[in-house]
Scaffold this motif. Structure first.
Motif, PDB file in Angstrom:
ATOM      1  N   CYS A 283     -20.170  49.687  94.871  1.00 20.84           N
ATOM      2  CA  CYS A 283     -21.319  50.294  94.634  1.00 20.84           C
ATOM      3  C   CYS A 283     -21.738  50.147  93.428  1.00 20.84           C
ATOM      4  CB  CYS A 283     -21.614  51.626  95.238  1.00 20.84           C
ATOM      5  SG  CYS A 283     -21.216  51.921  97.236  1.00 20.84           S
ATOM      6  N   SER A 284     -21.051  50.275  92.293  1.00 24.42           N
ATOM      7  CA  SER A 284     -21.453  50.329  90.898  1.00 24.42           C
ATOM      8  C   SER A 284     -20.057  50.182  90.184  1.00 24.42           C
ATOM      9  CB  SER A 284     -21.755  51.840  90.679  1.00 24.42           C
ATOM     10  OG  SER A 284     -20.746  52.903  90.538  1.00 24.42           O
ATOM     11  N   LYS A 285     -20.212  49.739  88.788  1.00 22.23           N
ATOM     12  CA  LYS A 285     -19.076  49.426  87.926  1.00 22.23           C
ATOM     13  C   LYS A 285     -18.139  50.547  87.782  1.00 22.23           C
ATOM     14  CE  LYS A 285     -21.921  45.761  85.540  1.00 22.23           C
ATOM     15  NZ  LYS A 285     -22.268  45.244  84.366  1.00 22.23           N
ATOM     16  N   ARG A 286     -18.605  51.986  87.778  1.00 19.25           N
ATOM     17  CA  ARG A 286     -17.693  52.919  87.737  1.00 19.25           C
ATOM     18  C   ARG A 286     -17.760  54.043  88.958  1.00 19.25           C
ATOM     19  NH1 ARG A 286     -18.084  54.893  81.612  1.00 19.25           N
ATOM     20  NH2 ARG A 286     -17.365  52.965  80.478  1.00 19.25           N
ATOM     21  N   ARG A 287     -16.904  54.694  89.143  1.00 20.63           N
ATOM     22  CA  ARG A 287     -16.794  55.758  90.202  1.00 20.63           C
ATOM     23  C   ARG A 287     -17.810  56.968  89.542  1.00 20.63           C
ATOM     24  NH1 ARG A 287     -11.579  57.199  92.969  1.00 20.63           N
ATOM     25  NH2 ARG A 287     -10.922  57.479  90.708  1.00 20.63           N
ATOM     26  N   PHE A 288     -18.766  57.551  90.196  1.00 19.04           N
ATOM     27  CA  PHE A 288     -19.331  58.638  89.889  1.00 19.04           C
ATOM     28  C   PHE A 288     -18.686  59.842  90.258  1.00 19.04           C
ATOM     29  CE2 PHE A 288     -22.494  55.571  89.817  1.00 19.04           C
ATOM     30  CZ  PHE A 288     -23.273  55.792  88.574  1.00 19.04           C
ATOM     31  N   VAL A 289     -18.364  61.091  89.058  1.00 20.27           N
ATOM     32  CA  VAL A 289     -17.601  62.070  89.496  1.00 20.27           C
ATOM     33  C   VAL A 289     -18.780  63.157  89.441  1.00 20.27           C
ATOM     34  CG1 VAL A 289     -15.661  63.628  88.762  1.00 20.27           C
ATOM     35  CG2 VAL A 289     -15.430  61.225  88.895  1.00 20.27           C
ATOM     36  N   PHE A 290     -18.915  64.233  90.242  1.00 20.71           N
ATOM     37  CA  PHE A 290     -19.707  65.344  89.945  1.00 20.71           C
ATOM     38  C   PHE A 290     -18.835  66.588  89.861  1.00 20.71           C
ATOM     39  CE2 PHE A 290     -22.767  62.510  91.725  1.00 20.71           C
ATOM     40  CZ  PHE A 290     -24.068  63.094  91.256  1.00 20.71           C
ATOM     41  N   ALA A 291     -18.849  67.211  88.771  1.00 17.70           N
ATOM     42  CA  ALA A 291     -18.260  68.513  88.792  1.00 17.70           C
ATOM     43  C   ALA A 291     -18.177  69.744  89.833  1.00 17.70           C
ATOM     44  CB  ALA A 291     -18.311  68.929  87.369  1.00 17.70           C
TER      45      ALA A 291
ATOM     46  N   LEU B   9     -25.993  48.550  80.731  1.00 17.74           N
ATOM     47  CA  LEU B   9     -25.388  47.444  80.071  1.00 17.74           C
ATOM     48  C   LEU B   9     -24.400  47.949  78.972  1.00 17.74           C
ATOM     49  CD1 LEU B   9     -25.713  44.588  78.833  1.00 17.74           C
ATOM     50  CD2 LEU B   9     -27.552  45.129  77.511  1.00 17.74           C
ATOM     51  N   TYR B  10     -24.719  49.179  78.364  1.00 16.17           N
ATOM     52  CA  TYR B  10     -23.932  49.608  77.302  1.00 16.17           C
ATOM     53  C   TYR B  10     -22.906  50.748  77.682  1.00 16.17           C
ATOM     54  CZ  TYR B  10     -27.162  47.823  73.792  1.00 16.17           C
ATOM     55  OH  TYR B  10     -28.110  46.993  73.241  1.00 16.17           O
ATOM     56  N   PHE B  11     -22.963  51.272  78.786  1.00 10.00           N
ATOM     57  CA  PHE B  11     -21.915  52.174  79.322  1.00 10.00           C
ATOM     58  C   PHE B  11     -21.514  52.016  80.485  1.00 10.00           C
ATOM     59  CE2 PHE B  11     -25.096  54.394  76.334  1.00 10.00           C
ATOM     60  CZ  PHE B  11     -24.088  54.730  75.649  1.00 10.00           C
ATOM     61  N   GLU B  12     -22.014  50.809  81.291  1.00  8.10           N
ATOM     62  CA  GLU B  12     -21.404  50.420  82.646  1.00  8.10           C
ATOM     63  C   GLU B  12     -21.359  51.625  83.708  1.00  8.10           C
ATOM     64  OE1 GLU B  12     -17.181  49.063  82.100  1.00  8.10           O
ATOM     65  OE2 GLU B  12     -18.016  47.215  81.370  1.00  8.10           O
ATOM     66  N   VAL B  13     -22.851  52.339  83.502  1.00  5.57           N
ATOM     67  CA  VAL B  13     -22.763  53.502  84.635  1.00  5.57           C
ATOM     68  C   VAL B  13     -24.185  53.008  85.229  1.00  5.57           C
ATOM     69  CG1 VAL B  13     -23.418  55.804  84.692  1.00  5.57           C
ATOM     70  CG2 VAL B  13     -21.764  55.226  83.044  1.00  5.57           C
ATOM     71  N   ASP B  14     -24.246  52.866  86.499  1.00  6.80           N
ATOM     72  CA  ASP B  14     -25.365  52.450  87.347  1.00  6.80           C
ATOM     73  C   ASP B  14     -26.243  53.499  87.963  1.00  6.80           C
ATOM     74  OD1 ASP B  14     -27.388  51.114  88.552  1.00  6.80           O
ATOM     75  OD2 ASP B  14     -25.907  49.796  89.865  1.00  6.80           O
ATOM     76  N   ILE B  15     -26.944  53.951  87.474  1.00  5.90           N
ATOM     77  CA  ILE B  15     -27.588  55.395  87.767  1.00  5.90           C
ATOM     78  C   ILE B  15     -28.676  54.973  89.032  1.00  5.90           C
ATOM     79  CG2 ILE B  15     -29.433  57.127  87.232  1.00  5.90           C
ATOM     80  CD1 ILE B  15     -28.367  56.939  84.421  1.00  5.90           C
ATOM     81  N   ASN B  16     -28.903  53.650  89.131  1.00  7.04           N
ATOM     82  CA  ASN B  16     -29.801  53.130  90.172  1.00  7.04           C
ATOM     83  C   ASN B  16     -28.993  52.953  91.327  1.00  7.04           C
ATOM     84  OD1 ASN B  16     -32.434  52.519  90.780  1.00  7.04           O
ATOM     85  ND2 ASN B  16     -32.173  50.237  90.849  1.00  7.04           N
ATOM     86  N   SER B  17     -27.720  53.082  91.398  1.00  3.52           N
ATOM     87  CA  SER B  17     -26.855  52.657  92.685  1.00  3.52           C
ATOM     88  C   SER B  17     -26.891  53.533  93.892  1.00  3.52           C
ATOM     89  CB  SER B  17     -25.393  52.696  92.074  1.00  3.52           C
ATOM     90  OG  SER B  17     -24.964  53.862  92.050  1.00  3.52           O
TER      91      SER B  17
END
Length: 275
Positions: free
Chosen positions: A59-67, A116-124
């Motif tokens: 889904c994105s370049k990194r997995r998202f983690v919610f605290a 682009l700079y942080f490899e975090v896809d907020i639009n995923s």
């Protein structure tokens, strides 16, 4: 700029129409925006909840983690936490307007730079699924007055603010704060920023606006009726109202690591209506 704004508006309108049609047919729209929060909370870390994709799915370049808590509150597994909609009982939702195209362009550009700079896809779709589940979780705890169970998901300052805002509500009004996953019509980022502190750390703030259906008594949210119109179902059931909520998510951007997102701002139309 006017031409760009027009193109963005038409593209956003197509997304809104597709989202409303998907929602009316029983599926959940996973496209994306909200107001700038008036205060910033500091970052609190808790046991992470991996917002990971299914095996073989990217889904994105990194997995998202919610605290938050140890259990998987904000899982990306479709079908496990998202109850299927019931098309026969859902009211018809139509699109009557579009969000601000300039805001859409600004957020889109910042989102691309962060990716682009942080490899975090907020639009995923993964991130949007996570923020929607955060809305469902936080609103459910508020509706039952279980503010202490928001620890680790919402900052301490915001937990105190939420409890203070809920105090004037009657028990019935507080119950109406709860948002179900199938009631969410649309989600869109309204503000995105990256902040650097004196130690060189980078923090990302993402403000999301949610449009959803509610059974609250009183008028519709004007911010919601600008975009959507809802009509009652054919079975003659009472017409549900349109409402919005604004949540801000805060996470530190670290090289090679996923942001540990915390909720630093919570706002619901129900609070303003009860003032």
């Amino acid at each position: 700029m006017q031409r760009l704004a027009g193109l963005a508006a038409r593209r956003d309108l197509r997304s809104l129409v597709a989202g409303a049609q998907a929602w009316s047919s029983g599926s959940i729209c996973s496209r994306d925006p909200a107001f700038r929060c008036q205060q910033r909370g500091r970052l609190f870390s808790g046991p992470g909840n991996p917002l990971s994709a299914e095996p073989g799915q990217r889904c994105s370049k990194r997995r998202f983690v919610f605290a938050g808590e140890k259990c998987r509150l904000f899982s990306s597994r479709a079908g496990a936490e998202e109850p299927p909609g019931s098309p026969g009982s859902q009211p018809h939702v139509s699109v009557v307007g579009i969000p601000d195209p300039l805001t859409w362009i600004r957020c889109r550009v910042i989102t691309l730079l962060i990716e682009l700079y942080f490899e975090v896809d907020i639009n995923s779709a993964e991130f949007h699924r996570g923020v929607k589940q955060a809305l469902v979780h936080v609103s459910s705890k508020m509706s039952r007055g279980r503010y202490h169970e928001l620890k680790g998901v919402v900052t301490d300052e915001m937990r105190e603010y939420v409890e203070e805002k809920c105090k004037p509500l009657t028990k019935a009004q507080r119950r109406q704060l709860a948002v179900k996953m199938e009631d969410i019509i649309f989600v869109l980022p309204e503000d995105i920023s990256v902040v650097f502190d004196e130690y060189g750390r980078k923090f990302c703030f993402v403000v999301m606006r949610f449009w959803f259906l509610s059974s609250h008594e009183g008028p519709d949210d004007p911010e919601a009726t600008k975009i959507f119109k809802v009509t009652s179902g054919e079975d003659g059931s009472p017409q549900e109202k349109l409402a919005t909520a604004v949540y801000e998510f805060h996470g530190e951007l670290k090289p090679g690591a996923s942001p540990d997102w915390m909720v630093t701002t919570v706002w619901h139309w129900h609070w303003k209506m009860a003032e």
